[in-house]
Design an enzyme around this catalytic site. Structure first.
Site, PDB file in Angstrom:
ATOM      1  N   GLU A 289       0.846  -1.197   0.000  1.00 46.37           N
ATOM      2  CA  GLU A 289       0.000   0.000   0.000  1.00 46.37           C
ATOM      3  C   GLU A 289       0.882   1.247   0.000  1.00 46.37           C
ATOM      4  O   GLU A 289       1.834   1.349   0.780  1.00 46.37           O
ATOM      5  CB  GLU A 289      -0.878  -0.011   1.249  1.00 46.37           C
ATOM      6  CG  GLU A 289      -1.648   1.260   1.507  1.00 46.37           C
ATOM      7  CD  GLU A 289      -2.267   1.286   2.881  1.00 46.37           C
ATOM      8  OE1 GLU A 289      -3.300   1.943   3.048  1.00 46.37           O
ATOM      9  OE2 GLU A 289      -1.715   0.631   3.800  1.00 46.37           O
ATOM     10  N   LYS A 349      -9.270   1.590  -2.330  1.00 44.90           N
ATOM     11  CA  LYS A 349      -9.558   1.155  -0.972  1.00 44.90           C
ATOM     12  C   LYS A 349     -10.950   1.627  -0.538  1.00 44.90           C
ATOM     13  O   LYS A 349     -11.282   2.808  -0.636  1.00 44.90           O
ATOM     14  CB  LYS A 349      -8.487   1.718  -0.034  1.00 44.90           C
ATOM     15  CG  LYS A 349      -8.555   1.239   1.394  1.00 44.90           C
ATOM     16  CD  LYS A 349      -7.357   1.807   2.165  1.00 44.90           C
ATOM     17  CE  LYS A 349      -7.315   1.342   3.596  1.00 44.90           C
ATOM     18  NZ  LYS A 349      -6.152   1.919   4.324  1.00 44.90           N
ATOM     19  N   CYS A 400      -4.691  -2.864   3.389  1.00 46.30           N
ATOM     20  CA  CYS A 400      -4.464  -2.539   4.798  1.00 46.30           C
ATOM     21  C   CYS A 400      -5.618  -2.978   5.690  1.00 46.30           C
ATOM     22  O   CYS A 400      -5.913  -4.146   5.850  1.00 46.30           O
ATOM     23  CB  CYS A 400      -4.178  -1.042   4.937  1.00 46.30           C
ATOM     24  SG  CYS A 400      -3.614  -0.549   6.594  1.00 46.30           S
TER      25      CYS A 400
END
Length: 525
Positions: A289, A349, A400
């Site tokens: 990420e 995300k 994440c």
């Protein structure tokens, strides 16, 4: 079994007076906090809820005491398990004063601990009410069903991490395979049911205790036997479905990543890592990420050595970078970049990190946060129904914090995702948090029956097979490149097909049991 029952009796026979109840509740929460990674004492989870259940069953327990007991248990569990959040401090490298940095870290830790404790408090109130009016079977059904329902609701919120199911990861792979039936809630349900039966043993007349003892044995043996059966199923992967993935762990600390020196370090390490892996013959390269802390697709990005290396060596790259969004906003993205330098797949995300990537309750908290932090912009969440395309077919992606949201992975599996790619930063958190994060991804691999490749900035990067075996795990806080073969799969577990059907079934059974018996019947019948 005798040892477990003896320990449970010791825990629940001490301190049941109101003055000592808080100690017993705290002890239960501490035991549960010792079950997940990094300590990994997962057997403790099978009795850590017993003290709270016994306290709620006492005739002298009022609704007010139930709230206190639930809050103490929940804060002990979440406070210890999530203590790594305080490693946000210090943020002085961002220009935040030392005290302001401490305030941000403590606020973030306290908010998620309190949110987790509220779940337990709501459950505790319901259980006190149920203990007053309903018999054992109803109490067990309501206790299990309600906990699963609350976990389901919490998993739809911006703050969640500490499902009881993750206390078994990565140590108890057999029981984790129950996740293939109805997701993580299957594991939670069995844990709560065993704890409830143990607690109810000492609430029964002596001649009926053996029935619950047998129920505990049946639950433990039966659940592990089912999990073992699923665990023993052969993977039957073929070379035709193999993908040799290269993983780069850049180890570029966040405190320098946004500086000119940090950008240069990131560009150099990811370009070197890509060349090393591409030359070694991998099929694709995965980065963490935010590997490059700028928007990809600009003139600057096309002048980088990494872009030129992709054009030269023609190996697809899965790059963590910022993706441009309308109105000059950005998303935290994972991009598929093919050998011609074109972006052919993009995942933004969905679950952003509160305070780090956006401000929850912005109208209330923005002034406070802006006084404590120099951050001026926040990221835009992606659409939940995205489909990430790769040269090998669709993939399941988690960035994440999304590793905790099993339904995100399930949705992508339903859409045809054949393998899992997760990209995370994990800096500035310690190795204990990294171990917990790995444990979350391991559960997602089992639930969806998919291979998973994990790339993190500072660790722990890894490779997990569909049975939860960790085939490779990096060292924390090191620059690492690694190559490993994973496989595409198109199987569909019961969880992928039907979702969280178990919680709905448990709530339905609990509702029937609440209506069936006569109110005011003996609670010990």
């Amino acid at each position: 079994m005798t040892t477990v029952l003896s320990l449970g009796k010791l825990l629940t026979s001490y301190g049941l007076t109101p003055g000592r109840g808080w100690l017993l509740a705290a002890l239960g929460g501490v035991l549960m906090a010792m079950a997940p990674a990094p300590l990994g004492l997962w057997p403790l989870a099978w009795l850590a809820l017993v003290p709270l259940w016994r306290l709620l069953a006492q005739p002298q327990t009022t609704y007010g005491r139930a709230l206190r007991y639930g809050s103490i248990w929940g804060m002990a569990y979440n406070g210890i398990a999530l203590a790594w959040i305080t490693h946000l401090h210090p943020l002085t490298w961002m220009g935040v004063p030392w005290l302001g940095s401490l305030g941000i870290a403590l606020f973030a830790w306290g908010a998620i601990v309190l949110w987790g404790a509220i779940l337990v408090m709501v459950w505790s109130l319901a259980m006190v009410w149920c203990h007053r009016y309903y018999p054992t079977v109803t109490r067990l059904l309501l206790g299990v069903g309600l906990w699963c329902l609350l976990e389901s609701l919490w998993s739809a919120s911006p703050l969640t991490w500490t499902s009881l199911s993750f206390t078994q990861s990565p140590g108890n792979l057999w029981i984790l395979h129950l996740g293939r039936l109805s997701g993580q809630f299957t594991v939670t349900a069995v844990i709560v049911a065993v704890n409830g039966c143990l607690a109810e043993i000492w609430h029964q007349q002596r001649n009926r205790r053996h029935v619950l003892g047998l129920a505990v044995l049946a639950l433990l043996i039966g659940s592990h036997a089912i999990g073992w059966g699923l665990y023993r199923q052969p993977l039957a992967d073929t070379a035709h479905n193999a993908i040799e993935v290269g993983i780069i762990q850049g180890n570029v600390p966040t405190r320098i990543k946004l500086t000119p020196a940090g950008v240069r370090l990131a560009l150099r390490r990811y370009a070197e890592g890509y060349r090393t892996l591409a030359t070694a013959g991998v099929d694709a390269v995965l980065t963490p990420e935010g590997a490059l802390p700028f928007a990809w697709g600009t003139d600057f990005s096309q002048r980088t050595d990494l872009y030129q290396a992709v054009r030269q060596l023609k190996v697809p790259l899965w790059l963590g970078a910022f993706g441009p969004v309308a109105d000059e906003h950005l998303a935290q993205s994972l991009l598929t970049i093919t050998g011609d330098g074109q972006v052919t797949g993009r995942y933004d995300k969905v679950k952003l990190v509160p305070l780090g990537e956006y401000i929850p309750l912005e109208s209330i908290l923005s002034q406070l946060i802006n006084r404590l932090s120099p951050l001026e912009s926040y990221l835009v969440p992606g659409s939940p129904d995205q489909r990430f395309q790769t040269p090998f077919g669709p993939a399941i992606v988690g960035i994440c914090y999304e590793s905790v949201y099993g339904h995100q992975f399930r949705r992508q599996a339903v859409q045809g995702g054949r393998f899992i790619l997760t990209a995370s930063n994990n800096d500035p958190y310690p190795s204990g948090m990294m171990a917990q994060h790995h444990a979350q991804d391991l559960m997602r691999a089992i639930e969806t029956d998919r291979w998973a490749a994990r790339a993190t900035n500072t660790g722990l990067s890894g490779v997990v097979d569909p049975h939860g075996h960790t085939l490779w795990l990096s060292q924390p806080n090191t620059y690492t490149v690694h190559r490993h073969t994973i496989y595409q799969r198109q199987t569909r577990t019961l969880y992928v097909r039907w979702g969280n059907w178990l919680t709905l079934g448990l709530i339905g059974l609990a509702g029937i049991s609440l209506i069936w018996p006569q109110r005011n019947s003996s609670a010990t019948s």
